[in-house]
Motif scaffolding. Structure first.
Motif, PDB file in Angstrom:
ATOM      1  N   VAL A   1       2.586   7.557  -6.081  1.00  0.00           N
ATOM      2  CA  VAL A   1       3.867   6.697  -5.120  1.00  0.00           C
ATOM      3  C   VAL A   1       4.816   7.541  -4.632  1.00  0.00           C
ATOM      4  CG1 VAL A   1       3.430   4.766  -6.900  1.00  0.00           C
ATOM      5  CG2 VAL A   1       5.159   6.659  -7.423  1.00  0.00           C
TER       6      VAL A   1
ATOM      7  N   VAL B   1       8.508  -0.311   2.597  1.00  0.00           N
ATOM      8  CA  VAL B   1       8.109   1.228   2.691  1.00  0.00           C
ATOM      9  C   VAL B   1       6.682   1.262   2.364  1.00  0.00           C
ATOM     10  CG1 VAL B   1       8.399   3.374   1.534  1.00  0.00           C
ATOM     11  CG2 VAL B   1      10.318   1.681   1.348  1.00  0.00           C
ATOM     12  N   LEU B   2       5.841   1.931   3.176  1.00  0.00           N
ATOM     13  CA  LEU B   2       4.583   2.111   3.104  1.00  0.00           C
ATOM     14  C   LEU B   2       4.101   3.625   3.255  1.00  0.00           C
ATOM     15  CD1 LEU B   2       4.829  -0.844   5.338  1.00  0.00           C
ATOM     16  CD2 LEU B   2       2.674  -1.087   4.386  1.00  0.00           C
ATOM     17  N   LEU B   3       3.050   3.870   2.519  1.00  0.00           N
ATOM     18  CA  LEU B   3       2.352   5.289   2.677  1.00  0.00           C
ATOM     19  C   LEU B   3       1.052   5.316   3.102  1.00  0.00           C
ATOM     20  CD1 LEU B   3       3.029   6.583  -1.124  1.00  0.00           C
ATOM     21  CD2 LEU B   3       4.216   7.226   0.942  1.00  0.00           C
ATOM     22  N   ASP B   4       0.813   6.374   3.978  1.00  0.00           N
ATOM     23  CA  ASP B   4      -0.540   6.230   4.537  1.00  0.00           C
ATOM     24  C   ASP B   4      -1.485   6.876   3.604  1.00  0.00           C
ATOM     25  OD1 ASP B   4      -0.333   9.104   4.733  1.00  0.00           O
ATOM     26  OD2 ASP B   4      -0.751   9.162   6.790  1.00  0.00           O
ATOM     27  N   CYS B   5      -2.815   6.905   4.103  1.00  0.00           N
ATOM     28  CA  CYS B   5      -4.014   7.177   3.167  1.00  0.00           C
ATOM     29  C   CYS B   5      -3.906   8.554   2.519  1.00  0.00           C
ATOM     30  CB  CYS B   5      -5.135   6.901   4.083  1.00  0.00           C
ATOM     31  SG  CYS B   5      -5.196   7.914   5.803  1.00  0.00           S
ATOM     32  N   ASP B   6      -3.203   9.579   3.322  1.00  0.00           N
ATOM     33  CA  ASP B   6      -3.002  10.757   2.785  1.00  0.00           C
ATOM     34  C   ASP B   6      -1.637  10.889   2.093  1.00  0.00           C
ATOM     35  OD1 ASP B   6      -5.658  11.489   3.653  1.00  0.00           O
ATOM     36  OD2 ASP B   6      -4.753  12.031   5.412  1.00  0.00           O
ATOM     37  N   ALA B   7      -1.089   9.887   1.974  1.00  0.00           N
ATOM     38  CA  ALA B   7       0.592  10.266   1.564  1.00  0.00           C
ATOM     39  C   ALA B   7       1.109  11.259   2.099  1.00  0.00           C
ATOM     40  CB  ALA B   7       0.477  10.291  -0.054  1.00  0.00           C
ATOM     41  N   ASP B   8       0.981  11.561   3.226  1.00  0.00           N
ATOM     42  CA  ASP B   8       1.768  12.469   4.104  1.00  0.00           C
ATOM     43  C   ASP B   8       2.456  11.799   5.115  1.00  0.00           C
ATOM     44  OD1 ASP B   8      -0.491  12.277   5.703  1.00  0.00           O
ATOM     45  OD2 ASP B   8      -0.969  14.294   5.594  1.00  0.00           O
ATOM     46  N   ALA B   9       2.448  10.435   5.461  1.00  0.00           N
ATOM     47  CA  ALA B   9       3.509   9.951   6.404  1.00  0.00           C
ATOM     48  C   ALA B   9       3.901   8.903   5.712  1.00  0.00           C
ATOM     49  CB  ALA B   9       2.546   9.783   7.671  1.00  0.00           C
ATOM     50  N   VAL B  10       5.080   8.256   6.371  1.00  0.00           N
ATOM     51  CA  VAL B  10       5.778   7.195   5.534  1.00  0.00           C
ATOM     52  C   VAL B  10       6.036   6.126   6.807  1.00  0.00           C
ATOM     53  CG1 VAL B  10       7.824   6.469   4.582  1.00  0.00           C
ATOM     54  CG2 VAL B  10       6.900   8.320   3.801  1.00  0.00           C
ATOM     55  N   LEU B  11       6.089   4.740   6.448  1.00  0.00           N
ATOM     56  CA  LEU B  11       6.359   3.844   7.473  1.00  0.00           C
ATOM     57  C   LEU B  11       7.248   2.896   6.939  1.00  0.00           C
ATOM     58  CD1 LEU B  11       5.994   2.119  10.182  1.00  0.00           C
ATOM     59  CD2 LEU B  11       4.031   0.860   8.767  1.00  0.00           C
TER      60      LEU B  11
END
Lengths: 130, 130
Positions: B4, B73-83
C-alpha cells in the motif's frame, strides 16, 4: 518559436509519458520515453517507450498486439512531461490484463481492486509472464 | 498483504504522481512525491508534492489557493506511479493560469494551444511569477 521537443535533461535522458484513453479519458499507464522513443512515436503514430529495467526501446503491444494508436500528443508547461491520448487496441493497457495499470485504489490503508480485467496474461504472454 | 506504499526506490526516493480532475477526467498535471509528500497527502486529503528544483515538500495551492482536494488515490501495477483524482479548487492546476499543465498540443511539428486559460498568473503570484 515554441519548444516542440520534450526536455529530456531533468531525468537523465527520459521524460515520463502519461497514456490516456482518447475516448473515455481513463488514465491507462505511465511509462518513460527517451529521445528515440519520442521520435519513433511521432514517426509511426504508435506509442514507443524506453524500458528502464531492460535498457531499451519498446513498442507498446509488440508482444501482446495491444498497441496504442496515438491520437494526440501534448506537452506540459515545462515540457518535461508528455501526455498521449490513444486508442488502446485489445482493450487493455496493463500487462496484468487490466484495462488500466491503475487498477488498485487505496482506501483507509487497504488496497481494493477497482479495475476491469480484460485478458488473462498467461494466454497472451505465455506462462513466463510479460 | 498487498503493498500500500509506492515503491520510491526506482527514482531516488521519488515517484511520479499524475493528477486528474475527478469530475471531467482531464489530466491536470504531473508532479513528484517523496515519502513525506505521500504521507502528508494521505493525512490531509490535500495534494502535496516534492519540488525537484527547490528540494522541498510543497502543498499544491499554498501560494495561489488553488489546492487539490484528493478524492481517490490509485497505484499502478508496479506501485511506482501514483494517480490522484482530485477536485481542483480555483479551476486551474497550472501556474501559467491554464486549467491543465498539458495545454500545448503537437501537430505536424507545430505547437498549438488547446487549453483554457483560467487566471492571470501575475494577479495570483505577483509580477515575479510562480
Amino acid at each position: 518559436m515554441a519548444q516542440v521537443t520534450p526536455d529530456f535533461s531533468k531525468m537523465g535522458g527520459l521524460v515520463p509519458a502519461i497514456v490516456q484513453d482518447a475516448e473515455s479519458g481513463e488514465v491507462l499507464m505511465l511509462a518513460y520515453m527517451n529521445e528515440e522513443a519520442w521520435r519513433k512515436t511521432l514517426e509511426t503514430g504508435k506509442a514507443h517507450f524506453y524500458s528502464r529495467s531492460r535498457g531499451q526501446i519498446w513498442l507498446k503491444g509488440e508482444t501482446s498486439g495491444h498497441i496504442q494508436e496515438v491520437r494526440e500528443v501534448l506537452l506540459d508547461c515545462d515540457a518535461d512531461a508528455v501526455l498521449l491520448k490513444v486508442k488502446q487496441h485489445g482493450g487493455a493497457a496493463c500487462h496484468t490484463g487490466y484495462r488500466s495499470c491503475f487498477f488498485r485504489r487505496l482506501r483507509e490503508g487497504q488496497v481494493e481492486i477497482v479495475g476491469e480485467k480484460i485478458f488473462d496474461p498467461e494466454e497472451v504472454y505465455g506462462r513466463k509472464g510479460a
